[in-house]
Design a protein around this motif. Structure first.
Motif, PDB file in Angstrom:
ATOM      1  N   SER A   1       2.084  12.448  -9.595  1.00  0.00           N
ATOM      2  CA  SER A   1       1.492  13.791  -9.619  1.00  0.00           C
ATOM      3  C   SER A   1       2.562  14.874  -9.741  1.00  0.00           C
ATOM      4  O   SER A   1       2.250  16.036  -9.952  1.00  0.00           O
ATOM      5  CB  SER A   1       0.649  14.032  -8.365  1.00  0.00           C
ATOM      6  N   MET A   2       3.822  14.501  -9.587  1.00  0.00           N
ATOM      7  CA  MET A   2       4.911  15.479  -9.713  1.00  0.00           C
ATOM      8  C   MET A   2       5.242  15.745 -11.172  1.00  0.00           C
ATOM      9  O   MET A   2       5.987  16.656 -11.484  1.00  0.00           O
ATOM     10  CB  MET A   2       6.176  14.945  -9.004  1.00  0.00           C
ATOM     11  N   LYS A   3       4.730  14.891 -12.056  1.00  0.00           N
ATOM     12  CA  LYS A   3       5.056  15.050 -13.470  1.00  0.00           C
ATOM     13  C   LYS A   3       3.771  15.128 -14.287  1.00  0.00           C
ATOM     14  O   LYS A   3       2.922  14.247 -14.184  1.00  0.00           O
ATOM     15  CB  LYS A   3       5.902  13.844 -13.927  1.00  0.00           C
ATOM     16  N   THR A   4       3.632  16.192 -15.069  1.00  0.00           N
ATOM     17  CA  THR A   4       2.404  16.325 -15.865  1.00  0.00           C
ATOM     18  C   THR A   4       2.710  16.361 -17.361  1.00  0.00           C
ATOM     19  O   THR A   4       1.850  16.700 -18.156  1.00  0.00           O
ATOM     20  CB  THR A   4       1.659  17.620 -15.493  1.00  0.00           C
ATOM     21  N   MET A  35       1.647   9.544  -5.570  1.00  0.00           N
ATOM     22  CA  MET A  35       2.180  10.881  -5.228  1.00  0.00           C
ATOM     23  C   MET A  35       3.262  11.288  -6.226  1.00  0.00           C
ATOM     24  O   MET A  35       3.324  12.425  -6.681  1.00  0.00           O
ATOM     25  CB  MET A  35       2.806  10.850  -3.826  1.00  0.00           C
ATOM     26  N   SER A  36       4.114  10.329  -6.542  1.00  0.00           N
ATOM     27  CA  SER A  36       5.237  10.597  -7.438  1.00  0.00           C
ATOM     28  C   SER A  36       4.754  10.956  -8.842  1.00  0.00           C
ATOM     29  O   SER A  36       5.304  11.844  -9.492  1.00  0.00           O
ATOM     30  CB  SER A  36       6.103   9.336  -7.493  1.00  0.00           C
ATOM     31  N   THR A  39       0.806   4.116  -2.832  1.00  0.00           N
ATOM     32  CA  THR A  39       0.516   5.503  -2.452  1.00  0.00           C
ATOM     33  C   THR A  39       1.626   6.446  -2.901  1.00  0.00           C
ATOM     34  O   THR A  39       1.375   7.493  -3.496  1.00  0.00           O
ATOM     35  CB  THR A  39       0.350   5.599  -0.914  1.00  0.00           C
ATOM     36  N   VAL A  40       2.891   6.054  -2.621  1.00  0.00           N
ATOM     37  CA  VAL A  40       4.014   6.913  -2.999  1.00  0.00           C
ATOM     38  C   VAL A  40       4.130   6.989  -4.534  1.00  0.00           C
ATOM     39  O   VAL A  40       4.479   8.038  -5.079  1.00  0.00           O
ATOM     40  CB  VAL A  40       5.326   6.384  -2.357  1.00  0.00           C
ATOM     41  N   ILE A  60       0.841  -1.209   0.000  1.00  0.00           N
ATOM     42  CA  ILE A  60       0.000   0.000   0.000  1.00  0.00           C
ATOM     43  C   ILE A  60       0.874   1.255   0.000  1.00  0.00           C
ATOM     44  O   ILE A  60       0.574   2.234  -0.689  1.00  0.00           O
ATOM     45  CB  ILE A  60      -0.965  -0.026   1.205  1.00  0.00           C
ATOM     46  N   ALA A  61       1.992   1.204   0.756  1.00  0.00           N
ATOM     47  CA  ALA A  61       2.904   2.359   0.802  1.00  0.00           C
ATOM     48  C   ALA A  61       3.490   2.633  -0.578  1.00  0.00           C
ATOM     49  O   ALA A  61       3.544   3.781  -1.016  1.00  0.00           O
ATOM     50  CB  ALA A  61       4.016   2.099   1.812  1.00  0.00           C
ATOM     51  N   LEU A  62       3.911   1.574  -1.284  1.00  0.00           N
ATOM     52  CA  LEU A  62       4.515   1.766  -2.607  1.00  0.00           C
ATOM     53  C   LEU A  62       3.499   2.315  -3.606  1.00  0.00           C
ATOM     54  O   LEU A  62       3.814   3.183  -4.421  1.00  0.00           O
ATOM     55  CB  LEU A  62       5.102   0.445  -3.119  1.00  0.00           C
TER      56      LEU A  62
END
Lengths: 253, 354
Positions: free
Chosen positions: A194-197, A191-192, A187-188, A183-185
């Motif tokens: 969303s840093m690149k569009t 998140m990761s 989720t991260v 779940i952590a991987l």
């Protein structure tokens, strides 16, 4: 001779249970040693039967041994579950099945015994301990049965003195950590991302003019039908009605 | 006389006519094909696309009053009027030098004027950084933005009508239980679709320095708002000149148009569990090319020695870019979430097995 009479009574009980269900199952609960394979002498039989009866009565957990001439094509695990459902009325206990013809064995801990006394880890250890008397051609069945009775009693006493055992083991901690890490991987990872569009376009839909697609021909032609049949596998661990539920430790010796 | 053979759509074996059933059957797999499907199956579709783009008619640009700057590092050659004093290349950040004379260039057919101000562009950047838990804490301040340049980027705009003659395979799947068996029935269909779509002003950037992925990511541009080119729009901004010809951009535009047409036709087959493309062709007609300047804000930020580039659509404000990721925060989140979830899952298992 007495042994033969007891065996005949036990056999009649089994057949009656198979034929008439639970109506007369009360008769079967009096026996704790079903030696259909004839692995011990009469004296040994009575000694073990009385020992199992004492333990079962004293601790409230049915402690039963069943020797079979043949498993009739079943697996040892299926056979021991069926025999337990047919012969053992108490919902808590342990059954030891052994079949010299196929050299199969299975230990089946059920009910409270499975949950709090002889948990799967303990059951594997108990099985190794008991089967060591018959493994590698030693075939010392009498000692194996005696050891089964003694070891079962040891486990009952341990729980009385130290409290219930839990089935929660290091394996469960590993599962919990693995789920957490997964779940952590994820989720991260989200998140990761969303840093690149910066993403390229795959189509030109946004620039279509005059109402988009204009269909001239739209024809759906039926070709053929295919049918597949898949057998639904039933779960081997499920039990229905008033059957027992628990864990097994089995193998060949 | 040549006897035509028909292939089974299920196993490719030869189909034969069954007078008794009045349809084609496959003796190998038993598939029965209705007679009305045979005219389509026996007519293989031409899979060659036909593309017809007109050549671009160039108009020479009047460069009077314009300055030209060139970057010795990446080769960019940008122009601007006397109100702009460029010192850095908007693409690579290196110094640019002003040329004495502006070389001739093509006059754009269209221009989309800037609608987003520099201040709004910086706001968009800050807004993009907001709510990013993995962003390094010391990255979020104004001092990180090294430069913000408003640039008119040269694009080729493509107009065309695309005709498609496509075939798909559709499947309708249903299942039910019979005793101890799960019975899955699949009905197979051949879907014939013919139609057309018109496209107007599909943009493809015309410079090598700007990554196609970035120029496509800031799309869409509302090309209906494009104005006939007037040099007055360039006032206060830099403009680049194309170094990729319209001819070189055509494979990319063909790909996007074909993808749109196929997807639109596939979407008309909504009654099926699954649809897959089988064969077909697309022809592009009345293909017309225009040259245009589209507005874009380019900005960069330097963090730990690495330059991060961002682009903003100067018309819509759409922001694209890639922010730095803090390794320490990644580890913190992985450990924190793992511990939290493991405690909850472990606790539930413990209670159940107690």
């Amino acid at each position: 001779m007495k042994n033969m009479i007891r065996l005949i009574i036990a056999a009649v009980s089994v057949i009656s249970v198979l034929c008439f269900g639970t109506a007369i199952s009360a008769q079967a609960e009096e026996y704790y040693f079903y030696d259909y394979a004839g692995l011990v002498t009469d004296d040994e039989y009575y000694e073990i039967e009385s020992e199992l009866a004492r333990i079962s009565d004293e601790y409230g957990f049915d402690t039963v041994i069943y020797t079979a001439e043949s498993l009739g094509g079943d697996t040892a695990d299926d056979y021991v579950r069926n025999v337990t459902d047919q012969l053992v009325k108490n919902q808590d206990g342990i059954m030891f099945l052994i079949c010299p013809e196929d050299r199969d064995y299975s230990f089946y801990a059920f009910g409270e015994v499975d949950k709090h006394v002889i948990t799967p880890v303990i059951l594997d250890d108990l099985a190794d301990d008991v089967i060591s008397y018959v493994r590698d051609g030693k075939d010392d069945y009498y000692s194996a049965f005696k050891r089964f009775a003694a070891r079962s009693e040891e486990e009952y006493i341990y729980v009385i003195e130290n409290g219930n055992r839990s089935k929660f083991t290091a394996k469960h901690i590993l599962i919990a950590v693995s789920v957490g890490l997964l779940i952590a991987l994820i989720t991260v990872g989200i998140m990761s991302s969303s840093m690149k569009t910066i993403r390229s376009q795959t189509s030109a839909d946004r620039y279509s003019a005059n109402g988009g697609l204009k269909l001239r021909v739209s024809r759906d032609i039926f070709l053929y039908t295919s049918v597949t049949r898949t057998k639904i596998e039933s779960s081997s661990s499920s039990s229905s009605g008033g059957g027992h539920s628990g864990s097994t430790s089995s193998g060949k010796y | 006389m040549e006897v035509k053979k028909f292939e089974c759509p299920c196993c490719n074996a030869e189909l034969i006519w069954s007078a008794e059933k009045g349809q084609m059957i496959c003796e190998y797999c038993g598939t029965e094909i209705p007679a009305d499907a045979m005219d389509v199956l026996s007519d293989p579709i031409d899979s060659n696309d036909r593309i017809d783009w007109r050549t671009y008619d160039a108009n020479q640009m009047d460069n009077s009053g314009m300055r030209s700057y060139s970057c010795k590092s990446c080769g960019a050659e940008i122009t601007g009027d006397s109100t702009v004093a460029a010192s850095e290349c908007p693409y690579c950040g290196n110094s640019v030098v002003m040329n004495d004379q502006v070389q001739g260039g093509l006059k754009p057919d269209y221009i989309i004027p800037f609608k987003i101000t520099k201040e709004k562009a910086i706001e968009q950047f800050k807004s993009f950084c907001h709510g990013k838990p993995l962003l390094p804490s010391d990255f979020i301040n104004d001092h990180r933005i090294e430069k913000v340049e408003g640039l008119y980027v040269p694009y080729w705009l493509f107009d065309c009508k695309a005709d498609g003659n496509l075939r798909f395979r559709g499947e309708q799947v249903s299942s039910h239980r019979e005793g101890n068996y799960e019975v899955t029935t699949t009905r197979h269909f051949l879907l014939v679709r013919e139609g057309s779509m018109e496209f107007e002003h599909v943009p493809v950037d015309a410079i090598k320095k700007l990554d196609n992925t970035v120029s496509e990511a800031v799309e869409p541009y509302d090309t209906h708002a494009a104005q006939a080119f007037n040099p007055a729009y360039l006032s206060g901004f830099l403009a680049d000149r194309f170094d990729v010809s319209a001819e070189e951009c055509k494979p990319r535009i063909n790909e996007r148009i074909k993808s749109s047409l196929m997807r639109s036709m596939e979407n008309t087959a909504s009654a099926y569990t699954s649809v897959r493309y089988e064969s077909g062709n697309v022809s592009v007609n009345n293909g017309k090319v225009n040259y245009a300047l589209l507005p874009m804000w380019l900005m960069s930020a330097v963090y730990q020695g690495k330059t991060y580039n961002f682009a903003i659509n100067g018309q819509t404000g759409r922001f694209v870019g890639e922010l730095p990721v803090s390794s320490a925060k990644v580890m913190k989140f992985i450990l924190g979430i793992t511990a939290g979830v493991a405690a909850v899952v472990g606790g539930i298992m413990y209670m159940m097995l107690k």
